[in-house]
Design an enzyme around this catalytic site. Structure first.
Site, PDB file in Angstrom:
ATOM      1  N   GLU A   1       0.765  -1.076  -0.055  1.00  0.00           N
ATOM      2  CA  GLU A   1       0.046   0.168   0.009  1.00  0.00           C
ATOM      3  C   GLU A   1       0.937   1.218   0.037  1.00  0.00           C
ATOM      4  O   GLU A   1       0.632   2.244  -0.793  1.00  0.00           O
ATOM      5  CB  GLU A   1      -0.877   0.117   1.104  1.00  0.00           C
ATOM      6  CG  GLU A   1      -1.972   1.176   1.247  1.00  0.00           C
ATOM      7  CD  GLU A   1      -1.850   2.094   2.549  1.00  0.00           C
ATOM      8  OE1 GLU A   1      -1.775   3.128   2.466  1.00  0.00           O
ATOM      9  OE2 GLU A   1      -1.440   1.310   3.588  1.00  0.00           O
TER      10      GLU A   1
ATOM     11  N   ASP B   1       0.660   3.877  -3.164  1.00  0.00           N
ATOM     12  CA  ASP B   1       0.268   5.314  -3.077  1.00  0.00           C
ATOM     13  C   ASP B   1       1.258   6.108  -3.700  1.00  0.00           C
ATOM     14  O   ASP B   1       0.684   7.255  -4.449  1.00  0.00           O
ATOM     15  CB  ASP B   1       0.386   5.342  -1.451  1.00  0.00           C
ATOM     16  CG  ASP B   1       0.249   6.846  -1.218  1.00  0.00           C
ATOM     17  OD1 ASP B   1      -1.061   7.457  -1.349  1.00  0.00           O
ATOM     18  OD2 ASP B   1       1.129   7.712  -0.777  1.00  0.00           O
TER      19      ASP B   1
ATOM     20  N   ASP C   1      -7.094   1.111   0.503  1.00  0.00           N
ATOM     21  CA  ASP C   1      -5.642   0.773   0.930  1.00  0.00           C
ATOM     22  C   ASP C   1      -5.416  -0.607   0.160  1.00  0.00           C
ATOM     23  O   ASP C   1      -4.160  -0.685  -0.629  1.00  0.00           O
ATOM     24  CB  ASP C   1      -5.377   0.368   2.386  1.00  0.00           C
ATOM     25  CG  ASP C   1      -5.330   1.502   3.208  1.00  0.00           C
ATOM     26  OD1 ASP C   1      -5.201   2.524   2.837  1.00  0.00           O
ATOM     27  OD2 ASP C   1      -5.384   1.347   4.458  1.00  0.00           O
TER      28      ASP C   1
ATOM     29  N   GLU D   1      -4.695   0.610  -3.552  1.00  0.00           N
ATOM     30  CA  GLU D   1      -3.269   1.006  -3.791  1.00  0.00           C
ATOM     31  C   GLU D   1      -2.352  -0.055  -3.439  1.00  0.00           C
ATOM     32  O   GLU D   1      -1.324  -0.015  -4.467  1.00  0.00           O
ATOM     33  CB  GLU D   1      -2.872   2.034  -2.374  1.00  0.00           C
ATOM     34  CG  GLU D   1      -3.650   3.311  -2.585  1.00  0.00           C
ATOM     35  CD  GLU D   1      -3.489   4.157  -1.668  1.00  0.00           C
ATOM     36  OE1 GLU D   1      -3.466   5.519  -1.908  1.00  0.00           O
ATOM     37  OE2 GLU D   1      -3.149   3.826  -0.381  1.00  0.00           O
TER      38      GLU D   1
END
Length: 214
Positions: free
Chosen positions: A26, A30, A99, A102
């Site tokens: 994650e 991101d 999350d 990502e």
């Protein structure tokens, strides 16, 4: 395939089965997401300044937008959750779903490289990007508050975590928005990002109540 399996493994499930969770993926996803959306906006919105580009990107990569995108491909149904998280509604939590989204982006990047990751992101989020460009995207209250503060020379805005309670899979965070040294808004959320958005929203409302010209 191992990257994708890990991308869908929430920490609650990982703890129960002695596995690695999707948290590191994650973190990577991101950054890949931010670069992909930034690159698209930079290339397609040549007459927009840096501040407006940042606002557009924030509206696309926010928690609500990513959770909605994840649901469109039924990613929420694929996430591996621990028993407690499942029973307490974790599968519907935007923070968990976004999350995982990502983390999947990171899995695409690690498996196929940056070009594959860029294509995956834009293919799935092009509609959200166009909505943001047309002004129909989700509101990013932190960016809106920052712009209002800068435009009116009000000082510096920052966010301070003042509360964190609950078990690991059911946390509640409380954040206050501070303008210079004044507490102007508070918000709660299932993670710090969500709490900051809520704090920014209440701060915006408070500032506009004080001065209708803002």
């Amino acid at each position: 395939m191992a990257f994708f399996e890990k991308a869908l493994t929430h920490s609650s499930y990982a703890n129960e089965h002695n596995l690695q969770s999707n948290e590191r993926l994650e973190f990577l996803g991101d950054s890949v997401l931010s670069i992909a959306v930034s690159d698209y906006l930079y290339r397609h919105m040549r007459k927009i300044n840096e501040g407006d580009l940042s606002k557009l990107r924030a509206g696309v990569v926010c928690e609500q937008s990513l959770a909605a995108a994840a649901k469109r491909i039924s990613l929420d149904k694929m996430i591996k959750l621990g028993r407690g998280e499942e029973l307490t509604g974790g599968r519907t939590r935007p923070s968990i779903i976004s999350d995982a989204y990502e983390a999947v982006i990171a899995a695409v990047y690690l498996d196929g490289g940056m070009d594959a990751a860029f294509k995956w992101v834009i293919d799935h989020l092009r509609g959200d990007i166009e909505k943001a460009i047309s002004g129909r995207g989700l509101t990013d209250y932190k960016t809106e508050l920052q712009e209002l503060v800068q435009k009116n020379y009000l000082g510096d805005i920052r966010y301070i975590l003042i509360g964190e309670e609950g078990r690991a899979h059911l946390k509640k965070f409380t954040v206050k928005a501070v303008l210079n040294n004044e507490d102007i808004g508070r918000g709660e959320g299932k993670n710090k990002k969500e709490a900051e958005q809520h704090a920014a929203k209440t701060a915006l409302e408070a500032l506009r109540k004080r001065n209708e010209n803002l």
